[in-house]
Design a protein around this motif. Sequence first.
Motif, PDB file in Angstrom:
ATOM      1  N   GLN A  73       0.817  -1.206   0.000  1.00 39.82           N
ATOM      2  CA  GLN A  73       0.000   0.000   0.000  1.00 39.82           C
ATOM      3  C   GLN A  73       0.861   1.271   0.000  1.00 39.82           C
ATOM      4  OE1 GLN A  73      -0.726   2.450   2.489  1.00 39.82           O
ATOM      5  NE2 GLN A  73      -2.227   3.429   1.140  1.00 39.82           N
ATOM      6  N   PRO A  74       1.888   1.369   0.859  1.00 37.58           N
ATOM      7  CA  PRO A  74       2.714   2.588   0.833  1.00 37.58           C
ATOM      8  C   PRO A  74       3.466   2.765  -0.493  1.00 37.58           C
ATOM      9  CG  PRO A  74       3.042   1.373   2.887  1.00 37.58           C
ATOM     10  CD  PRO A  74       2.286   0.477   1.980  1.00 37.58           C
ATOM     11  N   GLY A  75       4.022   1.642  -1.015  1.00 42.87           N
ATOM     12  CA  GLY A  75       4.798   1.733  -2.247  1.00 42.87           C
ATOM     13  C   GLY A  75       3.945   2.151  -3.435  1.00 42.87           C
ATOM     14  N   LEU A  76       2.756   1.565  -3.568  1.00 40.70           N
ATOM     15  CA  LEU A  76       1.887   1.904  -4.692  1.00 40.70           C
ATOM     16  C   LEU A  76       1.304   3.300  -4.543  1.00 40.70           C
ATOM     17  CD1 LEU A  76       0.068  -1.515  -5.247  1.00 40.70           C
ATOM     18  CD2 LEU A  76       1.889  -0.505  -6.631  1.00 40.70           C
ATOM     19  N   CYS A  77       1.053   3.722  -3.316  1.00 44.58           N
ATOM     20  CA  CYS A  77       0.546   5.073  -3.085  1.00 44.58           C
ATOM     21  C   CYS A  77       1.582   6.108  -3.526  1.00 44.58           C
ATOM     22  CB  CYS A  77       0.187   5.244  -1.614  1.00 44.58           C
ATOM     23  SG  CYS A  77      -0.574   6.836  -1.226  1.00 44.58           S
ATOM     24  N   ALA A  78       2.839   5.858  -3.174  1.00 42.23           N
ATOM     25  CA  ALA A  78       3.909   6.775  -3.573  1.00 42.23           C
ATOM     26  C   ALA A  78       4.089   6.777  -5.091  1.00 42.23           C
ATOM     27  CB  ALA A  78       5.213   6.384  -2.885  1.00 42.23           C
ATOM     28  N   LEU A  79       4.003   5.596  -5.706  1.00 42.37           N
ATOM     29  CA  LEU A  79       4.155   5.499  -7.155  1.00 42.37           C
ATOM     30  C   LEU A  79       3.023   6.237  -7.865  1.00 42.37           C
ATOM     31  CD1 LEU A  79       5.623   4.409  -9.621  1.00 42.37           C
ATOM     32  CD2 LEU A  79       4.330   2.274  -9.362  1.00 42.37           C
ATOM     33  N   ALA A  80       1.804   6.116  -7.354  1.00 36.70           N
ATOM     34  CA  ALA A  80       0.673   6.824  -7.954  1.00 36.70           C
ATOM     35  C   ALA A  80       0.914   8.328  -7.922  1.00 36.70           C
ATOM     36  CB  ALA A  80      -0.625   6.472  -7.224  1.00 36.70           C
ATOM     37  N   GLY A  81       1.478   8.821  -6.809  1.00 40.67           N
ATOM     38  CA  GLY A  81       1.769  10.241  -6.712  1.00 40.67           C
ATOM     39  C   GLY A  81       2.735  10.698  -7.789  1.00 40.67           C
ATOM     40  N   THR A  82       3.751   9.878  -8.075  1.00 42.67           N
ATOM     41  CA  THR A  82       4.722  10.234  -9.109  1.00 42.67           C
ATOM     42  C   THR A  82       4.101  10.150 -10.504  1.00 42.67           C
ATOM     43  OG1 THR A  82       6.489   9.349  -7.717  1.00 42.67           O
ATOM     44  CG2 THR A  82       7.016   9.730 -10.028  1.00 42.67           C
ATOM     45  N   LEU A  83       3.324   9.102 -10.746  1.00 40.96           N
ATOM     46  CA  LEU A  83       2.693   8.932 -12.059  1.00 40.96           C
ATOM     47  C   LEU A  83       1.719  10.058 -12.372  1.00 40.96           C
ATOM     48  CD1 LEU A  83       2.090   5.078 -11.893  1.00 40.96           C
ATOM     49  CD2 LEU A  83       3.473   6.240 -13.634  1.00 40.96           C
ATOM     50  N   LEU A  84       1.077  10.579 -11.338  1.00 42.71           N
ATOM     51  CA  LEU A  84       0.060  11.617 -11.536  1.00 42.71           C
ATOM     52  C   LEU A  84       0.601  13.022 -11.299  1.00 42.71           C
ATOM     53  CD1 LEU A  84      -2.880   9.829  -9.694  1.00 42.71           C
ATOM     54  CD2 LEU A  84      -2.642  10.117 -12.170  1.00 42.71           C
ATOM     55  N   GLY A  85       1.857  13.150 -10.883  1.00 43.22           N
ATOM     56  CA  GLY A  85       2.418  14.447 -10.521  1.00 43.22           C
ATOM     57  C   GLY A  85       2.468  15.422 -11.679  1.00 43.22           C
ATOM     58  N   SER A  86       2.461  16.708 -11.357  1.00 43.11           N
ATOM     59  CA  SER A  86       2.472  17.755 -12.379  1.00 43.11           C
ATOM     60  C   SER A  86       3.872  17.982 -12.956  1.00 43.11           C
ATOM     61  CB  SER A  86       1.940  19.069 -11.789  1.00 43.11           C
ATOM     62  OG  SER A  86       2.715  19.451 -10.661  1.00 43.11           O
ATOM     63  N   GLU A  87       4.905  17.579 -12.222  1.00 41.88           N
ATOM     64  CA  GLU A  87       6.268  17.776 -12.693  1.00 41.88           C
ATOM     65  C   GLU A  87       6.745  16.579 -13.514  1.00 41.88           C
ATOM     66  OE1 GLU A  87       8.857  18.665  -9.475  1.00 41.88           O
ATOM     67  OE2 GLU A  87       7.751  20.453  -8.843  1.00 41.88           O
ATOM     68  N   THR A  88       7.615  16.853 -14.475  1.00 39.86           N
ATOM     69  CA  THR A  88       8.190  15.776 -15.282  1.00 39.86           C
ATOM     70  C   THR A  88       9.009  14.853 -14.382  1.00 39.86           C
ATOM     71  OG1 THR A  88       8.326  17.233 -17.191  1.00 39.86           O
ATOM     72  CG2 THR A  88       9.687  15.235 -17.245  1.00 39.86           C
ATOM     73  N   PRO A  89       8.805  13.542 -14.480  1.00 37.53           N
ATOM     74  CA  PRO A  89       9.518  12.610 -13.592  1.00 37.53           C
ATOM     75  C   PRO A  89      11.030  12.682 -13.776  1.00 37.53           C
ATOM     76  CG  PRO A  89       7.702  11.511 -14.716  1.00 37.53           C
ATOM     77  CD  PRO A  89       7.863  12.849 -15.364  1.00 37.53           C
ATOM     78  N   ASP A  90      11.744  12.421 -12.695  1.00 32.26           N
ATOM     79  CA  ASP A  90      13.205  12.328 -12.733  1.00 32.26           C
ATOM     80  C   ASP A  90      13.607  11.156 -13.624  1.00 32.26           C
ATOM     81  OD1 ASP A  90      15.896  11.958 -12.309  1.00 32.26           O
ATOM     82  OD2 ASP A  90      15.779  11.924 -10.116  1.00 32.26           O
ATOM     83  N   PRO A  91      14.427  11.380 -14.656  1.00 33.39           N
ATOM     84  CA  PRO A  91      14.817  10.282 -15.556  1.00 33.39           C
ATOM     85  C   PRO A  91      15.477   9.112 -14.839  1.00 33.39           C
ATOM     86  CG  PRO A  91      15.458  12.405 -16.472  1.00 33.39           C
ATOM     87  CD  PRO A  91      15.007  12.666 -15.073  1.00 33.39           C
ATOM     88  N   GLN A  92      16.063   9.369 -13.662  1.00 36.89           N
ATOM     89  CA  GLN A  92      16.716   8.303 -12.914  1.00 36.89           C
ATOM     90  C   GLN A  92      15.758   7.612 -11.947  1.00 36.89           C
ATOM     91  OE1 GLN A  92      19.800   7.610 -13.910  1.00 36.89           O
ATOM     92  NE2 GLN A  92      19.511   9.351 -15.310  1.00 36.89           N
ATOM     93  N   GLY A  93      14.533   8.070 -11.874  1.00 38.59           N
ATOM     94  CA  GLY A  93      13.563   7.508 -10.943  1.00 38.59           C
ATOM     95  C   GLY A  93      12.796   6.334 -11.525  1.00 38.59           C
ATOM     96  N   PRO A  94      11.791   5.831 -10.792  1.00 42.17           N
ATOM     97  CA  PRO A  94      11.048   4.645 -11.221  1.00 42.17           C
ATOM     98  C   PRO A  94      10.044   4.910 -12.342  1.00 42.17           C
ATOM     99  CG  PRO A  94      10.133   5.491  -9.172  1.00 42.17           C
ATOM    100  CD  PRO A  94      11.363   6.316  -9.467  1.00 42.17           C
TER     101      PRO A  94
END
Length: 574
Positions: free
Chosen positions: A281-302
Amino acid sequence: MAETATAQAVLQASFPGMCPIEDALQQLAAAGIEERGAIFTRREVVDFILDLVGYTADQPLYEQALLEPSFGDGDFLLVAIERLLAAWQKQAPEKPASALSGCIRAIELHRDSFEGTRGKVVSLLRRGGVSLSDAEQLVNVWLKQGDFLLAELPARFDYVVGNPPYVRQELIPDPLIAEYRARYRTVFDRADIYIPFIERSLDLLAEKGTLGFICADRWMKNRYGGPLRQMVASGYHLKIYVDMVDTPAFHSEVIAYPAITVITREKPGPTRIAHRPEISQPGLCALAGTLLGSETPDPQGPVKEMAGIVDGDRPWILESSDQLALVRRLERDFPTLEEAGCKVGIGVATGADKAFIGPFDELDVEDDRKLPLAMTRDILSGEVQWRGLGVVNPFADEGGLVDLARYPRLRRYLEARKDQIAKRHVAQKAPANWYRTIDRIYPALAQKPKLLIPDIKGEAHIVYEGGKLYPHHNLYFITSDEWDLHALQAVLLSGIARLFVATYSTRMRGGYLRFQAQYLRRIRLPCWSDVSAEIKEELIAAAAKGDVAACNRAVFHLYGLSAEERSALGGNGD
């Protein structure tokens, strides 16, 4: 509509067999888990998908509509209702529960699952403060027992979520699959039933509506997914893709290769991609935040962001942007393997290997009725080490089967094994030809030099065979009258082959790739006449050494790869 359904039921009871589609539906409605393709999703994954589509309790869900097209035991449906009740109680408590009647539509074909989940929904509503009468009223509107692909539905939906059934066409009764084909343009070739589920779900999306499914990823690359990929390209945005292969996303072990796909009915744009997340639950919640975030994801991130994945009906490349760019450049600049003068094929399938295959010297048939056979185990070392097996050839050189009266030893051999040969589907379909192998055998192929390639491998495994053996059906082969096969072996041992196969092949468990003909044919290759003498010699020498690094260096020169392209291919040689 209710009167029509009643009339159909009366007709069905009075004249069984007169309504073949209804008969098929009744059969599936009573089927077991495997027959109906039921796979149940873990709660953490359900929450993750609902978060990704935006179906969260801080939204005015009481003003929106959600569809669950195959609700099964309620994995998605019950969680969605929990969120709807939370939004209603928090944001609009003055609204009567009856006002929620348009918020949910959910369909299930299997009768026992429908009844069991119906009871769970009533209990959930009661615990949420809904009166029994309102709960019964809502359930009667929200839930429908029937086939999603045939059911009438009232409107468009803001959200469609779920885990559509995974059922192969051959398991669906013929009248029903014929009806699906008539209704849905994506039921193409050997498409599994989740394909029209996605088509209809996309059609039912409201403007800016969002679909979030977890299902097999095969359609994203395979031939049968072409029409559905074209549909997505023509009016939708592939917003998110999460590879779920080898993750415990379900309550039971599954063979399918799942992915979460979020598609919206809006202008196309870049896609955010994640691979094989931790199921917590914590891992997927954090991933959802990144997938839906307004900023372009860090190329080195997941999470990676890629543009240009959806391109008409072409397979989706979901690996990395630099590899996508390299594949597209090579496709633009070079012909396909077969256009460059190479032929790709697969070895013989007999349908009864124990009857048709045995030690070559012990096959008691006429000498011209058997051929030495190359098996996968013969090439495990990287070179041909023939173990002495052969295959019986029942075909005449001029076509058709040989007359057994002219081959008494062959006739005795086959008739001694007739029980296992004649029970095959190919034999039962044409009893007079009971002794044919599934594939026709062409003896000239055995005498032709060829490259042999096993179907499933982690890396390219390309073996030169000088023209003595006939390939078995677990082996693909490449022949050419134009390309030097040793030079071609170097190309296929290089990262180029793996790039194309990994791009277009669906990945097996453990990261293995399928080096099948349809993927090998996608490899791009210069014409042999356009290759310089120096590079020809370099390719042939690299293959002779079996040195993959040397093969890569030669291929860099062959294709004129830039430093960035060499890096995308996995090397940076000179």
